[in-house]
Design an enzyme around this catalytic site. Structure first.
Site, short mmCIF file in Angstrom:
data_model
loop_
_atom_site.label_atom_id
_atom_site.label_comp_id
_atom_site.label_asym_id
_atom_site.label_seq_id
_atom_site.Cartn_x
_atom_site.Cartn_y
_atom_site.Cartn_z
N ASN A 9 0.84 -1.20 0.00
CA ASN A 9 0.00 0.00 0.00
C ASN A 9 0.87 1.23 0.00
O ASN A 9 2.01 1.18 0.46
CB ASN A 9 -0.83 0.04 1.29
CG ASN A 9 -2.01 -0.89 1.25
OD1 ASN A 9 -2.47 -1.25 0.18
ND2 ASN A 9 -2.49 -1.26 2.40
N ASP A 13 -8.03 -8.40 10.44
CA ASP A 13 -8.18 -6.97 10.72
C ASP A 13 -7.59 -6.72 12.12
O ASP A 13 -8.17 -7.11 13.14
CB ASP A 13 -9.67 -6.58 10.67
CG ASP A 13 -9.86 -5.08 10.78
OD1 ASP A 13 -9.13 -4.43 11.54
OD2 ASP A 13 -10.77 -4.56 10.10
N LYS A 63 -16.53 2.93 9.44
CA LYS A 63 -15.43 2.16 10.05
C LYS A 63 -15.50 2.21 11.58
O LYS A 63 -15.28 1.23 12.27
CB LYS A 63 -14.07 2.73 9.62
CG LYS A 63 -13.65 2.22 8.27
CD LYS A 63 -12.36 2.85 7.81
CE LYS A 63 -12.40 2.85 6.30
NZ LYS A 63 -11.19 2.69 5.63
N LYS A 86 11.04 -17.48 -8.00
CA LYS A 86 10.51 -16.38 -8.81
C LYS A 86 9.64 -16.93 -9.96
O LYS A 86 10.07 -17.87 -10.65
CB LYS A 86 11.67 -15.56 -9.38
CG LYS A 86 11.20 -14.33 -10.13
CD LYS A 86 12.36 -13.55 -10.71
CE LYS A 86 11.81 -12.45 -11.61
NZ LYS A 86 12.85 -11.78 -12.37
N PHE A 142 -7.51 4.83 11.69
CA PHE A 142 -7.24 5.83 10.65
C PHE A 142 -7.98 5.44 9.39
O PHE A 142 -8.20 4.25 9.13
CB PHE A 142 -5.73 5.94 10.39
CG PHE A 142 -5.07 6.93 11.31
CD1 PHE A 142 -4.92 6.64 12.65
CD2 PHE A 142 -4.64 8.15 10.83
CE1 PHE A 142 -4.35 7.56 13.52
CE2 PHE A 142 -4.06 9.08 11.69
CZ PHE A 142 -3.92 8.79 13.03
O1 C5P Z 1 -11.36 0.06 6.27
P1 C5P Z 1 -10.12 -0.42 6.94
O2 C5P Z 1 -10.35 -1.75 7.59
O3 C5P Z 1 -8.94 -0.42 6.03
O4 C5P Z 1 -9.83 0.64 8.14
C1 C5P Z 1 -8.63 1.32 8.34
C2 C5P Z 1 -8.17 1.23 9.76
O5 C5P Z 1 -8.10 -0.13 10.18
C3 C5P Z 1 -6.79 1.78 9.97
O6 C5P Z 1 -6.71 2.26 11.29
C4 C5P Z 1 -5.90 0.55 9.80
O7 C5P Z 1 -4.66 0.68 10.46
C5 C5P Z 1 -6.76 -0.53 10.41
N1 C5P Z 1 -6.60 -1.85 9.80
C6 C5P Z 1 -6.05 -2.89 10.51
N2 C5P Z 1 -5.94 -4.13 9.95
C7 C5P Z 1 -6.36 -4.37 8.70
C8 C5P Z 1 -6.91 -3.33 7.95
C9 C5P Z 1 -7.02 -2.08 8.51
O8 C5P Z 1 -5.65 -2.67 11.66
N3 C5P Z 1 -6.23 -5.57 8.18
#
Ligand code: C5P
Length: 403
Positions: A210, A310, A347, A292, A333
């Site tokens: 990302n 998540d 969120k 590879k 965030f």
């Molecule tokens: O919509 P999303 O799940 O990407 O929300 C973003 C927030 O969730 C950010 O704070 C990001 O650091 C956190 N996040 C996380 N683990 C993930 C995806 C997002 O902690 N797999």
């Protein structure tokens, strides 16, 4: 943004080879907006000249308590009365011993005894001198007397030995001086932060990731340290130095994939606040290739994706149910390309967290600047465009009020 604007610093220099770095320190302090008044011991002048220090600071340099250019001949009183802090870098073993006993036989030591402002010292000496019981006694006494010791660090020394006693680098001293002046709203608190991107391997040389420089997360780590917190920073692949590392109050764990970040974060949830700043890849590759993947004509390989855990959701959820203790105050965030407020609110609810911070504007990635939209149960609040460190400090103060 200058972090030492309107601050008056008396910069003392004692006799030690590390004094060759003090002109650079003076330059950094001035760059941050401080006005710097230099006071040098006789021995210091063997290592760096008063002319150098005068040219850099734009102020006359004081070297003697018998200087009759001060109107009432009371340099030791005058100088400390107008200062916000006295900073001595380098501070020799001899000067530490003198200060710990309250001796005052030259301008710098007299100034310290007569001061009514905080004293910060950056010791610098050979490792045997630092380890000597007498110097350790001085350090303990000075600490007990409320003097702030910056360092020393361990490493190569001018004498050819390796060990404790090196003066911190000018940038580290300047960072700690800046930290000294920040509001101490998180003393005794533990803060956990994820920062940077994650990288999901496709094969040993390719992967998906990302946009994220890690700058916002690292700025939050620095602001939390400045506020007095103990910080645990879980960083994805990014090329940033650990903030305020020399304070010993930050532990950094480097990770690569979302799964690694998940494991490292979940193992560190014994904290008061969790900032999920990392741009975590939502999907990983189900089976990354061991070798590879070779090009096959114009064709492209098929890849199966799997959803990554998540991290934020799991921290908010697991801790609440597992230990029975209140979960850390979780701050998420959101970086969105459309409808920031709507998505951020969604969120907030989906993850069951008390606060979410939206990055406003498309140009935040990699930039030193950002604009934030902070949303919680009480509504939303914009923090105007500024350097990320400045935003981080404001965010830390907001969160400190919540806990
Ligand atoms: O919509 P999303 O799940 O990407 O929300 C973003 C927030 O969730 C950010 O704070 C990001 O650091 C956190 N996040 C996380 N683990 C993930 C995806 C997002 O902690 N797999």
């Amino acid at each position: 943004m200058q972090s030492l604007l309107n601050k008056k610093i008396v910069l003392g220099i004692s006799g030690g080879i590390a004094a060759y770095k003090t002109p650079e320190l003076a330059r950094l302090l001035i760059q941050e907006g401080a006005s710097v008044q230099v006071v040098m011991t006789e021995a210091a002048q063997q290592f760096v000249t008063s002319v150098t220090m005068q040219a850099l600071t734009g102020n006359p340099v004081f070297t003697s308590q018998w200087d009759n250019s001060i109107s009432n001949n009371m340099a030791h009183i005058e100088l400390s009365r107008s200062a916000d802090i006295i900073l001595i870098a380098p501070t020799s073993a001899d000067l530490m011993a003198k200060l710990s006993l309250g001796l005052a036989d030259d301008l710098l030591s007299t100034l310290c005894l007569a001061r009514d402002c905080p004293l910060l010292i950056a010791p610098a000496m050979n490792k045997q001198m630092w380890e000597h019981a007498a110097t350790q006694r001085s350090a303990d006494r000075l600490h007990h007397d409320g003097v702030t010791l910056l360092g020393p660090a361990s490493g190569f020394q001018a004498c050819g030995e390796v060990g404790m006693g090196r003066m911190l680098e000018p940038a580290e001293i300047s960072e700690q001086v800046i930290a000294f002046f920040q509001k101490k709203s998180l003393v005794g608190k533990k803060v956990l932060i994820t920062a940077g991107p994650t990288f999901e391997a496709i094969d040993p040389v390719r992967g998906i990731t990302n946009h994220s420089s890690g700058k916002m997360g690292f700025a939050i780590a620095r602001a939390a340290l400045e506020a007095g917190a103990q910080v645990r920073l879980i960083a994805g692949p990014c090329d940033l130095p650990t903030p305020l590392e020399a304070t010993g109050k930050i532990i950094r764990t480097n990770v690569v994939s979302a799964k690694e970040m998940h494991a490292a974060t979940l193992a560190a949830t014994d904290c008061d606040v969790f900032f999920a700043v990392a741009a975590v890849a939502d999907w990983g590759i189900a089976k990354p290739a061991k070798e590879k993947i070779k090009r096959q004509g114009d064709g492209a390989p098929n890849m199966e994706f799997v959803a990554n855990p998540d991290i934020l959701l799991d921290v908010a959820k697991t801790v609440k149910t597992k230990s029975g203790k209140p979960s850390p105050y979780c701050v998420g965030f959101a970086a969105e390309s459309t409808d920031l407020e709507k998505h951020a609110d969604e969120k907030l609810k989906r993850k069951g967290i008390p606060m979410i911070v939206g990055n406003i504007g498309p140009d935040t990635f990699g930039s030193d600047f950002n604009q934030l939209l902070v949303m919680d149960a009480s509504g939303s609040k914009k923090i105007a465009k500024a350097e990320k460190l400045h935003l981080a400090r404001q965010l830390i103060q907001l969160v400190a009020k919540k806990i």
